[in-house]
Design a protein around this motif. Structure first.
Motif, PDB file in Angstrom:
ATOM      1  N   UNK A   7      -6.530   7.143  -1.629  1.00 48.60           N
ATOM      2  CA  UNK A   7      -5.835   7.688  -0.464  1.00 48.60           C
ATOM      3  C   UNK A   7      -6.497   7.222   0.834  1.00 48.60           C
ATOM      4  N   UNK A   8      -7.829   7.217   0.796  1.00 45.47           N
ATOM      5  CA  UNK A   8      -8.576   6.854   1.987  1.00 45.47           C
ATOM      6  C   UNK A   8      -8.599   5.345   2.215  1.00 45.47           C
ATOM      7  N   UNK A   9      -8.324   4.600   1.147  1.00 41.65           N
ATOM      8  CA  UNK A   9      -8.326   3.141   1.262  1.00 41.65           C
ATOM      9  C   UNK A   9      -6.924   2.684   1.641  1.00 41.65           C
ATOM     10  N   UNK A  10      -6.718   2.483   2.898  1.00 38.76           N
ATOM     11  CA  UNK A  10      -5.372   2.136   3.382  1.00 38.76           C
ATOM     12  C   UNK A  10      -4.879   0.799   2.855  1.00 38.76           C
ATOM     13  N   UNK A  11      -5.774  -0.026   2.407  1.00 37.11           N
ATOM     14  CA  UNK A  11      -5.370  -1.356   1.963  1.00 37.11           C
ATOM     15  C   UNK A  11      -5.072  -1.456   0.468  1.00 37.11           C
ATOM     16  N   UNK A  12      -5.273  -0.345  -0.267  1.00 37.73           N
ATOM     17  CA  UNK A  12      -5.094  -0.415  -1.727  1.00 37.73           C
ATOM     18  C   UNK A  12      -3.643  -0.761  -2.076  1.00 37.73           C
TER      19      UNK A  12
ATOM     20  N   UNK B 272       0.789  -1.234   0.000  1.00 34.18           N
ATOM     21  CA  UNK B 272       0.000   0.000   0.000  1.00 34.18           C
ATOM     22  C   UNK B 272       0.822   1.286   0.000  1.00 34.18           C
ATOM     23  N   UNK B 273       2.069   1.240   0.437  1.00 36.47           N
ATOM     24  CA  UNK B 273       2.867   2.465   0.514  1.00 36.47           C
ATOM     25  C   UNK B 273       3.013   3.067  -0.877  1.00 36.47           C
ATOM     26  N   UNK B 274       2.755   4.365  -0.959  1.00 37.39           N
ATOM     27  CA  UNK B 274       2.902   5.001  -2.258  1.00 37.39           C
ATOM     28  C   UNK B 274       3.321   6.451  -2.111  1.00 37.39           C
ATOM     29  N   UNK B 275       4.520   6.791  -2.559  1.00 37.97           N
ATOM     30  CA  UNK B 275       5.023   8.159  -2.435  1.00 37.97           C
ATOM     31  C   UNK B 275       4.197   9.180  -3.202  1.00 37.97           C
ATOM     32  N   UNK B 276       3.442   8.723  -4.172  1.00 38.39           N
ATOM     33  CA  UNK B 276       2.603   9.657  -4.915  1.00 38.39           C
ATOM     34  C   UNK B 276       1.548  10.242  -3.987  1.00 38.39           C
TER      35      UNK B 276
ATOM     36  N   UNK C   7      -0.279  -0.221  -4.166  1.00 38.64           N
ATOM     37  CA  UNK C   7       0.371   0.942  -4.765  1.00 38.64           C
ATOM     38  C   UNK C   7       0.320   0.850  -6.290  1.00 38.64           C
ATOM     39  N   UNK C   8       0.174  -0.355  -6.787  1.00 36.64           N
ATOM     40  CA  UNK C   8       0.069  -0.557  -8.235  1.00 36.64           C
ATOM     41  C   UNK C   8      -1.136   0.196  -8.803  1.00 36.64           C
ATOM     42  N   UNK C   9      -2.217   0.241  -8.029  1.00 42.38           N
ATOM     43  CA  UNK C   9      -3.420   0.931  -8.489  1.00 42.38           C
ATOM     44  C   UNK C   9      -3.152   2.426  -8.653  1.00 42.38           C
ATOM     45  N   UNK C  10      -2.453   2.970  -7.689  1.00 46.66           N
ATOM     46  CA  UNK C  10      -2.128   4.386  -7.753  1.00 46.66           C
ATOM     47  C   UNK C  10      -1.195   4.659  -8.917  1.00 46.66           C
ATOM     48  N   UNK C  11      -0.186   3.821  -9.013  1.00 48.52           N
ATOM     49  CA  UNK C  11       0.811   4.024 -10.061  1.00 48.52           C
ATOM     50  C   UNK C  11       0.184   3.944 -11.451  1.00 48.52           C
ATOM     51  N   UNK C  12      -0.730   3.008 -11.601  1.00 53.44           N
ATOM     52  CA  UNK C  12      -1.398   2.840 -12.879  1.00 53.44           C
ATOM     53  C   UNK C  12      -2.133   4.110 -13.288  1.00 53.44           C
ATOM     54  N   UNK C  13      -2.870   4.652 -12.313  1.00 50.90           N
ATOM     55  CA  UNK C  13      -3.608   5.890 -12.578  1.00 50.90           C
ATOM     56  C   UNK C  13      -2.643   7.029 -12.914  1.00 50.90           C
ATOM     57  N   UNK C  14      -1.566   7.085 -12.165  1.00 54.65           N
ATOM     58  CA  UNK C  14      -0.587   8.142 -12.385  1.00 54.65           C
ATOM     59  C   UNK C  14       0.069   8.025 -13.752  1.00 54.65           C
ATOM     60  N   UNK C  15       0.446   6.812 -14.109  1.00 56.03           N
ATOM     61  CA  UNK C  15       1.117   6.615 -15.396  1.00 56.03           C
ATOM     62  C   UNK C  15       0.196   6.993 -16.557  1.00 56.03           C
TER      63      UNK C  15
END
Lengths: 136, 136
Positions: free
Chosen positions: B70-75, A118-122, B77-85
DNA sequence: TATGGGGCTTCCCATCATGGGAAGGTCAAG
DNA sequence: CTTGACCTTCCCATGATGGGAAGCCCCATA
C-alpha cells in the motif's frame, strides 16, 4: 504398551496424550517401575475417539462432553444429537464466514488488473475502510 | 489524539494498537510530555486498513505485506492480486474443510434417532475410528 | 486547591491446541 | 558397558486477543 506405541496406534502424538492426561480429558494410565506410562488396548480406543472428535472440529471441552456421553451407556441419543447439531451449526457458520471473506476478496480482485500498473481496487478498498459505520 | 480516540475511530482496540506497534506492524507515534501516544489522522487511516485486512482474514504477517504494498506507490497491481488470490484459496480451503466436517457429522446425525434410546451412530462412529488406515 | 474519576502507561497472565527442545533416567541389543 | 532409542518432567513458542494490576496524568468540579 508404552506411550510411543499408543501414539502410533491412536494417531495422537505422545505430547498430546500427556497433555490430555494433564487436563483430565483421559485417565492417568498405570506406570511401570521406571514411571513409564503403560497403556492398554482400551486406552488406545479412547484416544482414537478423541482423535476422531478433534478431526471433526470438536474442541477439547466438547470432546470431554462427548466422552462422558460415550461412557454413559444410559444416556439418551437425543443428548448426543443435540450436541452434534449445535456443533454442525458452528461449523457451518464458520465456513460461511470464511466464504464471505473469500467472496468479498474475489470481487475486489476481479476488478484488479493484475498487471504492471499500480492501481489496485483491493488496496483502495482497504484504505477507504471505515469501522462499523458503512461507507459514510 | 490519544489512543482511546484512535481506537474508537479505527475500530482497533487500544490493546491491539499497542501490540501492533510492539511487533513493528505500525510506526510508533509521537508522545506527549507525559509519554501518552499521540496519533494523527493518517495513523487512524492506517489502523483502519489493518482492521479491514484482519476482517478479511489476513494474518498479521500478510497484513504487514499488504501495508508495504500500500505504501509502495510504484508496486504492480499484479503483486497485490497475487497475494489476494493466494489468500482466497486459503480461505476457501478452510471453508471447504469445515463444510466437510459438518457434512460428515450431519450424515451421522441423520441416522441418530435423537430420542430417549441410547443407541447413537455418532458415538459408534467415533468409537470405531481408526487412524489413517481406513476402517480395517 | 484538593479530590475524584477516567484515561493513559507498562507488565504479566490467560486463552486454545500443539510442537520444540533440554536435561536426565531407562531399556534392549550388541 | 556402550550405544541409541525411548521415556520422564519442565519450560518456551506459536497467533491474536483480552483481562487486570500498579501507578501516573489530566480535567472538571466542589
Amino acid at each position: 504398551m508404552n506411550i510411543g506405541e499408543a501414539s502410533a496406534r491412536s494417531g495422537v502424538s505422545a505430547k498430546m496424550i500427556r497433555y490430555y492426561e494433564s487436563i483430565g480429558l483421559i485417565e492417568p494410565p498405570s506406570r511401570s517401575a521406571a514411571q513409564y506410562r503403560v497403556y492398554a488396548d482400551d486406552d488406545v480406543h479412547t484416544l482414537r475417539f478423541v482423535r476422531r472428535a478433534r478431526d471433526l472440529g470438536f474442541s477439547l471441552e466438547e470432546t470431554r462432553a462427548l466422552l462422558a456421553l460415550w461412557r454413559d451407556r444410559g444416556r439418551a441419543s437425543a443428548d448426543v444429537k443435540k450436541l452434534a447439531m449445535a456443533h454442525i451449526n458452528e461449523l457451518e457458520a464458520k465456513a460461511a464466514a470464511l466464504k464471505a471473506m473469500a467472496d468479498t476478496l474475489r470481487h475486489l480482485a476481479a476488478h484488479c488488473h493484475g498487471d504492471h500498473r499500480p492501481d489496485c481496487p483491493i488496496l483502495s478498498d482497504f484504505a477507504a475502510a471505515t469501522p462499523a459505520r458503512g461507507k459514510g
